[in-house]
Each structure stands twice: as structure tokens, then as C-alpha cells.
Write a protein that holds these residues in place. Sequence first.
Motif, mmCIF file in Angstrom:
data_model
loop_
_atom_site.group_PDB
_atom_site.id
_atom_site.type_symbol
_atom_site.label_atom_id
_atom_site.label_comp_id
_atom_site.label_asym_id
_atom_site.label_seq_id
_atom_site.Cartn_x
_atom_site.Cartn_y
_atom_site.Cartn_z
ATOM 1 N N ALA A 1 34.511 56.069 51.672
ATOM 2 C CA ALA A 1 33.291 56.908 51.875
ATOM 3 C C ALA A 1 33.684 57.672 49.613
ATOM 4 O O ALA A 1 34.172 58.055 49.761
ATOM 5 C CB ALA A 1 32.736 57.188 52.165
ATOM 6 N N SER B 1 31.071 53.092 51.400
ATOM 7 C CA SER B 1 29.906 53.518 51.136
ATOM 8 C C SER B 1 29.944 54.791 50.287
ATOM 9 O O SER B 1 30.749 55.813 50.124
ATOM 10 C CB SER B 1 28.241 53.940 52.722
ATOM 11 N N VAL C 1 23.643 56.843 51.056
ATOM 12 C CA VAL C 1 23.879 56.171 51.679
ATOM 13 C C VAL C 1 23.135 54.761 50.559
ATOM 14 O O VAL C 1 22.008 54.319 50.688
ATOM 15 C CB VAL C 1 24.294 55.113 52.226
ATOM 16 N N ARG D 1 24.768 51.980 48.758
ATOM 17 C CA ARG D 1 25.359 50.838 49.118
ATOM 18 C C ARG D 1 26.602 50.640 49.131
ATOM 19 O O ARG D 1 27.469 52.179 50.012
ATOM 20 C CB ARG D 1 25.119 50.681 47.362
ATOM 21 N N GLN D 2 27.086 49.908 50.030
ATOM 22 C CA GLN D 2 28.002 49.555 50.701
ATOM 23 C C GLN D 2 29.723 49.491 49.718
ATOM 24 O O GLN D 2 29.170 48.586 48.357
ATOM 25 C CB GLN D 2 28.690 48.203 51.073
#
Length: 192
Positions: free
Chosen positions: A163, A179, A188, A190-191
Motif C-alpha cells: 500500500a 491500495s 482509499v 484507488r487500487q
Amino acid sequence: MTRSDKERMLAGEPTLSGDPELLEIAARACFAFNQAHPDDETRMDHLRPIFGEMGENVWIEAPLYVDFGELTKIGDKVFINTNCTILDGGGVTIGDQVLIAPNVQIMAAGHPIKASDRMVYPFENEPERMNFVNLAGPIKIGNGCWIGAGAIILPNVTIGDRAVIGAGAVVTKDVPADSLAVGNPARVVRQI
């Protein structure tokens, strides 16, 4: 048998800030490392006895501020940039291959929200000093994470593997693996 404040702290229970055992640990944490000359090739050696665990190929830029140190575990191939603060009362785990930018605050400690629960008490032998209630909760940073400049990570948070935490983000809840989380409070977006 009565548990020590350190044992209560590790269990996430309230402790008093003036506990002598905890104050002694905090007093010695990073002094030698922060005082070492930048050209001193052995300055990283000062950190090995400070941390509960410290992996291989770890590089940390001074200054570093750590409450206890022994409650922090650092994996392999970690880079922590200048002016990082780690309040590790609840325990901090930093995985492998983590990048931590300048001015990051990893805060596995805090105080109760309700004023009457964090009441200030004078020390028995030093009435001019004040005492207060501490709370702590663990922080876990997964493998391959990048924590952006000035980010703040609060207690009881897990950041999943790989992340990214954006610069200036305030992380108040778990962030899933792979993420990107930004903002205050961090969310969050976006991935990756």
C-alpha cells in the motif's frame, strides 16, 4: 499478581505517564544514534539494541525519535528518512522493503478522548510535574509499503502489503493491500 504499566500498555489498557520503568526506557531510546556524526560508519549500530527487532539492510536517517524502541519491530531492507517519530507504546511492526519518507509520525500511543478519563494527576513526590493517562494500540505496516512525507499513522491501524500512503495523510483506519490512501482522514482512492 499486579501487572506493571508496561504489561498494561502492551495489552492496550490505560497506563500512567509517570511510570518509572517506562520513563527509563524512553530516556535512553535514541540519544546515541542522534548524537553520532553523519560520517560515523557505526552509527546504525546504536539502533540494534534499541529496537525489539531490526532486520538486515536497514537504513535510518537522523534524527529519529522513539518512545521505547523495544516495542518496534523492523523488517529487512527498510529505509526511514529524517525526522521520523515512533511512539511505540502499543507496538509497531514495519515489514520488509518499506520506505518511510521524512517527517512521518507513527503514533501507537495516545490519550482517552473523554477529559475525565485522561485526568491530570500530580506526581506524589513532585507536585510541580503533572501525570496523565496513556492509551496504546498496535500499528502494522505491511511489506513493500511506501509512507509519504508528513503522514501520520494512528493506533490500531494495519496497512496492507504494497500500500501507498500519500504525503500528509492521517491514517485512522486499516488500509487494504495494493491500495493508495490519501487525505485527512485518509481514504482509499484507488487500487494499485
